[in-house]
Design an enzyme around this catalytic site. Structure first.
Site, short mmCIF file in Angstrom:
data_model
loop_
_atom_site.label_atom_id
_atom_site.label_comp_id
_atom_site.label_asym_id
_atom_site.label_seq_id
_atom_site.Cartn_x
_atom_site.Cartn_y
_atom_site.Cartn_z
N GLU A 51 -19.61 -5.72 5.59
CA GLU A 51 -19.06 -5.18 6.87
C GLU A 51 -19.55 -5.76 8.09
OE1 GLU A 51 -17.68 -1.22 6.82
OE2 GLU A 51 -17.85 -1.08 4.54
N ASN A 102 -36.40 -5.51 5.70
CA ASN A 102 -36.26 -5.04 6.91
C ASN A 102 -36.35 -3.35 6.50
OD1 ASN A 102 -35.51 -7.25 8.64
ND2 ASN A 102 -33.75 -7.09 8.07
N CYS A 116 -20.55 0.77 -0.49
CA CYS A 116 -20.69 -0.31 -1.75
C CYS A 116 -22.22 0.03 -2.18
CB CYS A 116 -20.65 -1.75 -0.99
SG CYS A 116 -19.02 -2.14 -0.45
N GLY A 159 -36.88 0.56 7.24
CA GLY A 159 -36.30 1.41 8.12
C GLY A 159 -35.48 2.46 7.64
N ASP A 198 0.88 -1.19 -0.02
CA ASP A 198 -0.05 0.03 0.06
C ASP A 198 0.89 1.41 -0.14
OD1 ASP A 198 -3.32 0.51 0.76
OD2 ASP A 198 -1.84 2.15 1.14
N LEU A 201 -18.26 -9.28 0.49
CA LEU A 201 -17.91 -9.03 1.73
C LEU A 201 -19.04 -8.17 2.34
CD1 LEU A 201 -14.40 -8.36 2.25
CD2 LEU A 201 -15.40 -10.47 1.92
N GLU A 247 -15.36 -9.81 -4.88
CA GLU A 247 -15.41 -10.09 -3.51
C GLU A 247 -16.91 -9.52 -3.23
OE1 GLU A 247 -16.54 -7.61 -1.20
OE2 GLU A 247 -16.33 -5.92 -2.25
#
EC number: 1.1.1.22
Length: 457
Positions: free
Chosen positions: A172, A275, A284, A277, A50, A170, A168
């Site tokens: 969080e 859900n 993302c 709300g 990095d 993923l 990916e």
């Protein structure tokens, strides 16, 4: 050659014949740091690369620069074992044969399209390091056509290196689990012998997950790039659909939770992500659906994704509605009212405040004259850096003291489990707004609180 649409259930994946794989991970932000640490925990030899020296130093010392459950332990174990190293030197992984590109693709400033500067910089950094037989594995979320362009760049420098697109998936707060035990693996590979060899190498990398029965789809570059944005767009659509139903429930006196339960029993629909709300945020879903629309426009098929404009619009309306609801329960005005906002992260188990609905609501109320105090178990430092004009407090009791209204905007377990009897003597008025439909209305009302939520009576 392996059929490009073949799945792991259709063939037997042999155990890794040569054990550990030597790899580099270019980009050590959220995706890269998790991927590097997880791969090292599987026994691979990993070097994270990095440009941010401070981040590299922190990771190299075994500390995570962000909050993600389980990541800290993997960093400590990997760095102590010597299987995980971090560097700012682009040539710092000379023995690596697999190179993962894990940089971010944020939304371009003033546009919907994805900003690919970090991807292009990562590829430019890799090109001089490539050797015959090396594998470059793209994990970043990119517009369709990006992989094909990178493959051409690689072919011009090192024709014997191969590109794979391995998106990916993923979540969080569950990123380590999702990396080590993914719900699917997608390989976008070229046709011919190069593609077959690339599949064999990645099968070694992911040998443990494949042995556990993880579904695998081997396909072309285009489909692999589309999978991630299509998945995120579907999830965003499902969330916005139930929030549109919440708007109807509020107008008609219906209950969106009971509605979601009822339609969720249909196996074709399912209850997950229904859900209602405050809607979605983070780094993302919002930017990915906008970039998807932008790319569709560039390809001349923008009409295919016009529905995503309304998905985005519904999501943003929820934030405005939350402020309106705060005004309603405050006798028509929030000016001068002390309001406690519980939650700053865009979701629980994370300190990520990118496009956080909770902070958006807090900022809107503050601009409209409310005396707002925001608290969060993990995200206060990040939130304070991004929203310096808001007032933040790490201690929950201090944050709610003398509040005339409490808003639960991130469903952290400690907020869901709050005891209204404990909260009552701390606040000035017993009024609570549940922005995530995460609390038990009967419990709060029985304790003498005025309870309101989006999409419920």
């Amino acid at each position: 050659m392996i059929d490009l649409l073949e799945t792991v259930q259709d063939r037997v994946v042999p155990p890794a014949p040569h054990g550990a794989v030597s790899m580099s991970v270019v980009g050590c932000g959220y995706l890269g740091a998790v991927h590097a640490a997880s791969m090292a925990s599987l026994g691979h030899d990993v070097v994270g690369v990095d440009v941010d020296a401070a981040k590299v130093a922190e990771l190299a010392s075994g500390r995570s620069p962000f909050f993600e459950p389980g990541l800290g332990a993997l960093l400590v174990d990997g760095t102590r074992a010597g299987t995980l190293r971090f560097t700012t030197d682009p040539a710092g992984a000379p023995g690596a044969t697999v190179h993962f590109v894990c940089v971010g693709t944020p939304q371009r400033r003033g546009e919907n399209a994805a900003d690919l500067r970090h991807v292009d910089a990562a590829v430019a950094q890799l090109l001089p390091q490539l050797k015959p037989g090396d594998l470059v594995v793209g994990k970043s979320t990119v517009p369709v056509g990006t992989a094909e362009r990178i493959a051409e760049q690689m072919a011009a420098v090192e024709p014997a290196a191969t590109l794979v697109w391995n998106p990916e998936f993923l979540r969080e707060g569950h990123a380590v689990e999702d990396t080590l035990s993914p719900d699917r693996l997608v390989y976008g590979v070229p046709e011919g012998a190069a593609g077959e060899r690339a599949v064999a190498v990645l099968d070694r990398v992911y040998a443990k997950a494949l042995a556990a029965g993880t579904p695998q789809v081997v396909t072309d570059y285009t489909t692999a790039q589309l999978v991630k944005v299509a998945a995120n767009s579907f999830l965003a659509t499902k969330i916005s659909f139930i929030n549109a139903m919440a708007e109807l429930c509020e107008a008609t006196g219906g209950d969106v939770i009971q509605l979601a339960d009822a339609i969720g029993h249909d196996a074709r629909i399912g209850r997950r992500f229904l859900n209602a709300g405050l809607g979605f945020g983070g780094g993302c879903l919002p930017k990915d659906i906008r970039a998807f629309m932008a790319r569709a426009g560039e390809l001349g098929v923008d009409q295919a994704l016009t529905f995503l404009r309304e998905v985005d619009s519904i999501n943003m309306r929820r934030r405005v509605r939350m402020v309106d609801l705060a005004r309603e329960v405050s006798s028509g005005s929030i000016v001068g009212r002390r309001i406690a906002v519980l939650g700053a992260a865009f979701k629980p188990h994370s300190d990520d405040v990118r496009d956080s609905p909770a902070l958006s609501v807090a900022a809107q109320m503050s601009l409209q004259g409310a005396d707002v105090v925001v608290t969060d178990p993990q995200a206060v430092p990040n939130a304070a850096a991004k929203w310096p004009d808001l007032v933040f407090e790490t201690d929950l009791a201090t944050a709610v003291r003398d509040a005339e209204l409490v808003l639960v905007l991130t469903e952290w377990p400690e907020y869901v489990a709050l005891d209204p009897a404990w909260l009552t003597p701390l606040v000035a008025r017993t009024r609570i707004l549940d922005g995530r439909n995460a609390l038990d209305p009967a419990r709060w009302r029985a304790a003498g609180w005025t309870y309101r939520a989006l999409g419920r009576r």
